[in-house]
Design a protein around this motif. Structure first.
Motif, PDB file in Angstrom:
ATOM      1  N   CYS A 145      11.935  -0.748   4.846  1.00  0.00           N
ATOM      2  CA  CYS A 145      10.683  -0.032   4.578  1.00  0.00           C
ATOM      3  C   CYS A 145      10.389   1.057   5.589  1.00  0.00           C
ATOM      4  CB  CYS A 145       9.535  -1.024   4.526  1.00  0.00           C
ATOM      5  SG  CYS A 145       9.358  -1.972   6.033  1.00  0.00           S
TER       6      CYS A 145
ATOM      7  N   THR B 244       3.062  -8.462  -7.821  1.00  0.00           N
ATOM      8  CA  THR B 244       3.996  -9.530  -8.170  1.00  0.00           C
ATOM      9  C   THR B 244       3.396 -10.851  -7.690  1.00  0.00           C
ATOM     10  OG1 THR B 244       5.128  -9.240  -6.071  1.00  0.00           O
ATOM     11  CG2 THR B 244       6.020  -8.039  -7.941  1.00  0.00           C
TER      12      THR B 244
ATOM     13  N   MET C  98       9.745 -12.457  -2.397  1.00  0.00           N
ATOM     14  CA  MET C  98       9.294 -11.630  -3.521  1.00  0.00           C
ATOM     15  C   MET C  98       8.931 -10.251  -3.001  1.00  0.00           C
ATOM     16  SD  MET C  98       8.748 -11.122  -6.688  1.00  0.00           S
ATOM     17  CE  MET C  98       8.878 -12.685  -7.541  1.00  0.00           C
ATOM     18  N   ASP C  99       9.357  -9.247  -3.753  1.00  0.00           N
ATOM     19  CA  ASP C  99       9.064  -7.872  -3.348  1.00  0.00           C
ATOM     20  C   ASP C  99       7.576  -7.564  -3.419  1.00  0.00           C
ATOM     21  OD1 ASP C  99      11.672  -7.338  -2.867  1.00  0.00           O
ATOM     22  OD2 ASP C  99      11.988  -5.982  -4.549  1.00  0.00           O
TER      23      ASP C  99
ATOM     24  N   LYS D  42       0.810  -1.215   0.000  1.00  0.00           N
ATOM     25  CA  LYS D  42       0.000   0.000   0.000  1.00  0.00           C
ATOM     26  C   LYS D  42       0.840   1.262   0.000  1.00  0.00           C
ATOM     27  CE  LYS D  42      -3.619  -1.673   2.997  1.00  0.00           C
ATOM     28  NZ  LYS D  42      -4.285  -1.371   4.265  1.00  0.00           N
ATOM     29  N   ASP D  43       2.086   1.163   0.510  1.00  0.00           N
ATOM     30  CA  ASP D  43       2.820   2.412   0.684  1.00  0.00           C
ATOM     31  C   ASP D  43       4.213   2.367   0.050  1.00  0.00           C
ATOM     32  OD1 ASP D  43       3.877   0.707   2.725  1.00  0.00           O
ATOM     33  OD2 ASP D  43       2.415   1.543   4.138  1.00  0.00           O
ATOM     34  N   VAL D  44       5.155   1.701   0.703  1.00  0.00           N
ATOM     35  CA  VAL D  44       6.507   1.649   0.158  1.00  0.00           C
ATOM     36  C   VAL D  44       6.793   0.199  -0.232  1.00  0.00           C
ATOM     37  CG1 VAL D  44       7.196   3.541   1.652  1.00  0.00           C
ATOM     38  CG2 VAL D  44       7.623   1.205   2.375  1.00  0.00           C
ATOM     39  N   ILE D  45       8.002  -0.055  -0.732  1.00  0.00           N
ATOM     40  CA  ILE D  45       8.317  -1.432  -1.117  1.00  0.00           C
ATOM     41  C   ILE D  45       8.598  -2.268   0.132  1.00  0.00           C
ATOM     42  CG2 ILE D  45       9.851  -2.913  -2.449  1.00  0.00           C
ATOM     43  CD1 ILE D  45      10.410  -0.576  -4.286  1.00  0.00           C
TER      44      ILE D  45
ATOM     45  N   ASP E  90       8.895  -6.695   1.296  1.00  0.00           N
ATOM     46  CA  ASP E  90       9.265  -7.940   0.633  1.00  0.00           C
ATOM     47  C   ASP E  90       8.766  -9.108   1.466  1.00  0.00           C
ATOM     48  OD1 ASP E  90      11.605  -9.145  -1.437  1.00  0.00           O
ATOM     49  OD2 ASP E  90      11.115 -10.375   0.302  1.00  0.00           O
TER      50      ASP E  90
ATOM     51  N   GLN F 168      12.664  -6.137   2.766  1.00  0.00           N
ATOM     52  CA  GLN F 168      13.085  -4.916   2.084  1.00  0.00           C
ATOM     53  C   GLN F 168      12.879  -3.746   3.022  1.00  0.00           C
ATOM     54  OE1 GLN F 168      14.411  -4.457  -1.295  1.00  0.00           O
ATOM     55  NE2 GLN F 168      14.913  -2.620  -0.153  1.00  0.00           N
TER      56      GLN F 168
ATOM     57  N   VAL G 212       5.485  -4.413  -4.197  1.00  0.00           N
ATOM     58  CA  VAL G 212       5.733  -3.105  -4.804  1.00  0.00           C
ATOM     59  C   VAL G 212       4.412  -2.370  -4.975  1.00  0.00           C
ATOM     60  CG1 VAL G 212       6.762  -1.940  -6.779  1.00  0.00           C
ATOM     61  CG2 VAL G 212       7.601  -4.188  -6.097  1.00  0.00           C
ATOM     62  N   PRO G 213       4.300  -1.163  -4.465  1.00  0.00           N
ATOM     63  CA  PRO G 213       3.044  -0.433  -4.650  1.00  0.00           C
ATOM     64  C   PRO G 213       2.820  -0.162  -6.131  1.00  0.00           C
ATOM     65  CG  PRO G 213       4.736   1.005  -3.730  1.00  0.00           C
ATOM     66  CD  PRO G 213       5.297  -0.374  -3.719  1.00  0.00           C
ATOM     67  N   GLY G 214       1.647  -0.475  -6.602  1.00  0.00           N
ATOM     68  CA  GLY G 214       1.300  -0.178  -7.990  1.00  0.00           C
ATOM     69  C   GLY G 214       1.634  -1.265  -8.979  1.00  0.00           C
TER      70      GLY G 214
END
Ligand code: HEM
Ligand SMILES: [Cu+2]
Ligand SMILES: [Cu+2]
Lengths: 603, 365
Positions: free
Chosen positions: B310, B278, B270-271, B255-258, B260, B308, B273-275
């Motif tokens: 965050c 994956t 697996m990362d 929802k916000d930052v990357i 994982d 990751q 990622v917002p937007g």
């Protein structure tokens, strides 16, 4: 032998006396033009070095602080609160502080110490001296290169003192974290300053790099063909090319980041709800930044290691009293590494959702880069083989460099294999890998260079007993710190965790973390000892009395013990051979300025 | 800060002071050690000059050559010892079928690189020792040998080709399409926690749009309620349940930052990622209960770690994965209310029953 050597020089000096005096008169130098705004490449090199050393102390101190947290997560250190106030409330490093520390540690060590401090120092010092030039192609730009670095440093330091603290998103500053002030204190003003500082740094590195390239291509003395260049120069040449081609890409990535932060663009932002606030941005790609970053980021690691490789090659050859083995293969592998360094960046992104087929191409290219690396290692080993090795501190650091490069290069083969990287990515294994292969190996290259060329820089020697202690503690310490760390990574322990005690899967390494912390503090203390040795010896070290103390072939040792601006008092000597005629035809060494003898054997 | 200062020192007065003293003490010792070292170093320099630098250098040369050899021997013993001490701590065999392949690749690589490591490190330190400076030896003028260089270009190239071959074979197996019968779970990262969504009976995750995200309205993921596929989707936090031996496909977002999704026991990662959603899929091999037995640790749980960086809560971004048998899973899923009904109680056929209201309240919390 020595008679042969001296004759041409004597002739040259007498011949050129007039010109020489002329030269000196023109340059009535004040303190400011001599030591501060100097355009003499040697002084600029020293400025890079000393600034780099100061940064290394700061960056190293940061690591001691966060190692304290990692080794003793539930201890209180009141002294920290005294110094850092609310950042270390109750004597414990707060998460925001921890992340600011690791981010600054990484940024400072990678860019300010191992890029500016390493290639800035040795490119400036060695390029004109070893190719036979009086200075760089553009001394003014060269001076500006240092001052841009200095300004970058000022901006970065200032970010340490603002109330929201410096950047704290890791040295890789991935957005959206680094783009959104709401997401982290460190992404507020500190991040803007980080970007500005890095932009200045890129300018510095471009000014320097273009200068290095044009100097090497255009200003070599008579007889110094490219294939007669010492390997240090080849390495610095490729380093400069890497920098010139990749830093602009970082800069463009950072400018887009600056826009996203301040102008409401959506290059990297999409579909974000942060702190309960729905952001309007749509259509950006967070992954785009990673491509741009690693397009620099991977070459950057070679920007760090190539100069170290060059320095190690030179020192191993000189002190084994034997030519470097496979000179052309060494140049070839530097070239191959330079080309491949641009084609492997996505190996940092195997688990970002990268298309698996694309990933497989990057696996192939990444493991390909291990081949030239292997060639270099075998050539260094063969250089030592059947030599007659003198263990100066410089030699020891060069040997240590090779050992570390082997250890860290081999773990690269784990990570370059995407299958294994799924498990090891972003764990402590990565931290172990890159500290060994880049961090410590890069520092070792730098130390080797400092011990070897200190006499040229300051006309005095470093104390070698302190040098030996420095080497042995650092070498043993480096392996104690980073070797067992691989196991934490194999257990999947994520990097950038500041306290593992609440985890079932990762809390089993508390003893190990404590041991690592203790060793780190010791190693840091010994680096301070080196720094002391460095500054003490500048003023009080044993004086150099012979022009060529290591019995070396390269041109810098044909200059006076304390060369002035312009390097050679008379004409620049002519070069007649490659730099590595050690142990040839029963002669211990044959300097590059000596013409090929009538009966000399060929190889 | 000023306020809690005295209070703290009141409570922890003694350890605070003694720690302070300890710090000073350590610094003093380091300083003293340094002074002594420096004096010795300085003295040895004078002695060297007096006795003849050449002689002193040759002596230190011998010492360092010996140290290099000793470093090799002690170092290799250290490598062995380190492995003995730590190999038991690296989580044991993989808990997923795919992870078994990853482990196999890892061990193939360890074997191959291990051999290279031994050969090269031994050569490095042995040569250094053996070819230390001696008045009797003339260094061998040996600038190149094309055949040798060819050999050590080709051999690493072959070895690496083997590794790439194995690696990519496994890589495509692991990253290929998930089996059709795979269970689907959506994982969403946020600062600082994990949310999960199960697609319900229709097996389809309903559409969502981030601007609809509104935890206050019981729509934490921004589900579009007009999409009927959403009506049976179940939402929950911090704990994900999976079925043993049944492939699961995770659809991952943030929802916000990357963030994982790191699943160390399953060797998966697996990362988030917002937007950009994956995916990753794997097949758990052991239930949590089996793992408790295998590890002998009654507190064992599979953990989901954020791998990751965050933000400040990164370290604590922990989720729990429970692997169960199909029956256990079904029983657990049975009383879960679709988020649609939580957000729209008027649509809930079973509402308003007193105890389901309680469950809803519990879920909201
Ligand atoms: C044999 C050659 C090498 C290979 C195959 C290799 C491979 C890799 C791979 C695949 C990664 C990414 C791992 C991950 O994040 O999951 C990585 C990380 C890294 N490598 Fe290497 N590497 C090699 C040599 C080097 C050298 C020579 C340096 C530096 C001088 C270096 C410095 C780094 C750094 C700094 C990172 C981590 C960056 C970060 O995430 O913060 N590597 N390496
Ligand atoms: Cu890389
Ligand atoms: Cu995280």
């Amino acid at each position: 032998m020595s008679e042969e050597m001296n004759t041409p020089q004597e002739v040259v000096t007498t011949h050129e006396v007039h010109h020489d005096e002329h030269h000196v008169h023109h340059h009535k130098e004040t303190f400011i033009t001599k030591y501060i705004f100097s355009q003499d490449h040697k002084t600029i090199g020293k400025q890079f070095l000393i600034t780099g050393i100061i940064w290394a102390i700061i960056g190293g101190l940061f690591s001691v602080l966060f190692r304290l947290q990692l080794g003793y997560p539930d201890q209180h250190f009141p002294i920290l609160e005294t110094f850092f106030g609310h950042w270390a409330k109750g004597g414990q490093i707060q998460p925001e502080f921890y992340y600011a520390l690791i981010t600054m540690h990484g940024t400072v060590l990678v860019f300010f110490v191992l890029t500016a401090g390493l290639s800035g120092t040795f490119a400036n010092l060695l390029i004109p001296l070893q190719i036979g030039a009086r200075d760089m192609a553009a001394p003014l730009l060269n001076m500006l290169s240092y001052w841009f670095f200095f300004m970058a440093s000022v901006v970065m330091v200032s970010s340490l003192f603002i109330s929201t603290g410096p950047a704290a998103g890791g040295w890789t500053v991935y957005p959206p974290l680094s783009a959104l002030g709401q997401a982290s204190e460190g992404s507020k003003l500190g991040m803007d300053l980080w970007i500005v500082s890095m932009a200045l740094f890129v300018v510095s590195s471009l000014l320097g790099g273009l200068n290095y390239i044009s100097t090497i291509l255009n200003m070599r003395t008579k007889g110094m063909s490219m294939t007669r260049l010492p390997l240090t120069i080849w390495a610095l040449f490729f380093t400069a090319i890497l920098g010139v081609l990749s830093f602009p890409v970082l800069l463009s990535g950072l400018i887009l980041l600056l826009f996203d932060r301040n102008l409401g663009t959506s290059f990297y932002l999409s579909d974000i709800v942060v702190n309960g606030q729905v952001l309007p941005n749509e259509g950006g790609s967070a992954i785009l930044f990673q491509h741009l970053f690693w397009f620099l980021g991977h070459p950057e690691v070679y920007i760090i290691i190539l100069p170290a490789m060059g320095i190690a090659s030179e020192i191993l050859s000189v002190n084994s009293r034997k030519p470097i083995f496979g000179y052309m293969a060494m140049v070839g592998s530097l070239f191959a590494i330079t080309v491949l360094a641009f084609l492997v960046w996505a190996h940092h992104m195997f688990v970002t959702g990268l298309n698996p087929f694309l990933g497989s191409i990057f696996v192939l290219l990444t493991l390909l880069i291990a081949v030239p690396s292997a060639i270099k290692v075998f050539n260094w080993l063969t250089t030592l083989w059947r030599g007659n090795i003198r263990f100066f501190p410089s030699t020891l650091f060069a040997i240590g460099f090779v050992s570390l490069f082997i250890s860290g290069g081999l773990t690269g083969i784990f990570l370059g294999n995407s299958t294994i990287d799924i498990h090891l990515h972003d764990t402590m294994f990565i931290v172990a890998h890159f500290h060994i292969v880049m961090g410590v190996a890069g520092m070792f290259g730098m130390f080797a260079g400092i011990y070897h060329w200190f006499p040229k820089m300051f006309g005095r020697y470093l104390n070698s007993t302190l040098g030996y202690i420095h080497f042995w503690v650092t070498m043993i310490g480096a392996y104690l710190i980073f070797w067992p760390m691989h196991y934490e990574g194999l257990a999947g322990m994520p990097r950038r965790y500041l306290d593992k005690s609440s985890w079932v899967s990762f809390s089993q390494f508390a003893d190990l973390d404590r041991m690592i912390t203790i060793v780190s503090i010791l190693v840091f203390a010994v680096q301070l000892m080196f720094v002391f040795n460095f500054f003490y010896s500048i003023f009080k070290g044993r004086k150099v009395t012979s022009q060529n103390p290591w019995g070396s072939n390269t041109l810098e040792w044909t200059t006076p013990i304390r060369p002035g601006h312009g390097n050679w008092e008379g004409e620049i000597p002519e070069v007649h051979r490659w730099a590595y005629d050690y142990g040839k035809d029963g002669r211990e060494f044959i300097p590059q300025v000596e013409p090929i003898g009538a009966n000399e054997s060929t190889h | 800060m000023c306020l809690d200062g005295p209070a703290l020192s009141g409570i922890r007065g003694r350890p605070y002071n003694s720690l302070f003293m300890q710090t000073i003490f350590i610094i003093a010792i380091l300083g003293l050690g340094f002074l002594i070292t420096f004096q010795i170093a300085k003295a040895s320099e004078y002695v060297a000059v007096l006795r003849g630098e050449e002689k002193a250098r040759k002596q230190s040369n011998k010492v360092n050559a010996f140290m290099l050899l000793a470093f090799l021997v002690v170092g290799l013993i250290g490598v062995y010892y380190c492995n003995e001490r730590l190999k038991g701590k690296i989580l044991g065999p993989s808990a997923s079928v795919q992870g078994v392949l990853i482990d196999r690749m890892l061990y193939i690589t360890i074997a191959l690189t291990g051999i290279v490591f031994l050969i090269t490190q031994i050569c490095l330190f042995w040569f250094s020792y053996k070819y230390q400076e001696s008045d009797k030896r003339k260094p061998y003028y040996y600038p190149h040998n094309n055949k040798l260089e060819m050999i050590w270009t080709v051999i690493p190239a072959i070895a690496l080709t083997v590794l790439v071959g194995f690696g990519l074979f496994y890589w495509f197996k692991i990253t290929g399409d998930a089996p059709k019968d795979a269970m689907i779970v959506e994982v969403t990262g946020k600062q600082f926690g994990w949310e999960f969504r199960y697609p319900g009976k229709d097996g389809i995750l309903g559409k969502k749009y981030f601007k609809y995200i509104d935890p206050a309205k019981n729509n934490p993921l921004g589900q579009i309620w007009d999409d009927p596929a959403n009506h049976d989707d179940v939402w929950m936090e911090q704990e994900m349940h999976l079925v043993v031996n049944r492939p699961v496909k995770l659809i991952i977002g943030s929802k916000d930052v990357i963030h994982d999704v790191g699943l160390a026991h399953f060797r998966m990662k697996m990362d988030a990622v917002p937007g950009t959603p994956t995916t990753m899929w794997f097949t758990p091999r052991f239930t949590t209960k089996q793992m408790i037995k295998k590890t002998g640790n009654p507190k064992f749980v599979y953990e989901l770690s954020c791998d990751q960086m965050c933000g400040k809560g990164h370290t604590g971004m922990r989720g729990v994965v429970v692997v169960q048998t199909q029956d256990e899973f079904d029983a657990w899923m049975m009383d879960k209310k679709p988020q649609y009904y939580v957000a729209n109680p008027d649509k809930d056929p079973y509402a308003p029953k007193p105890d389901s209201v309680k469950t809803v309240a519990a879920i909201i919390k």
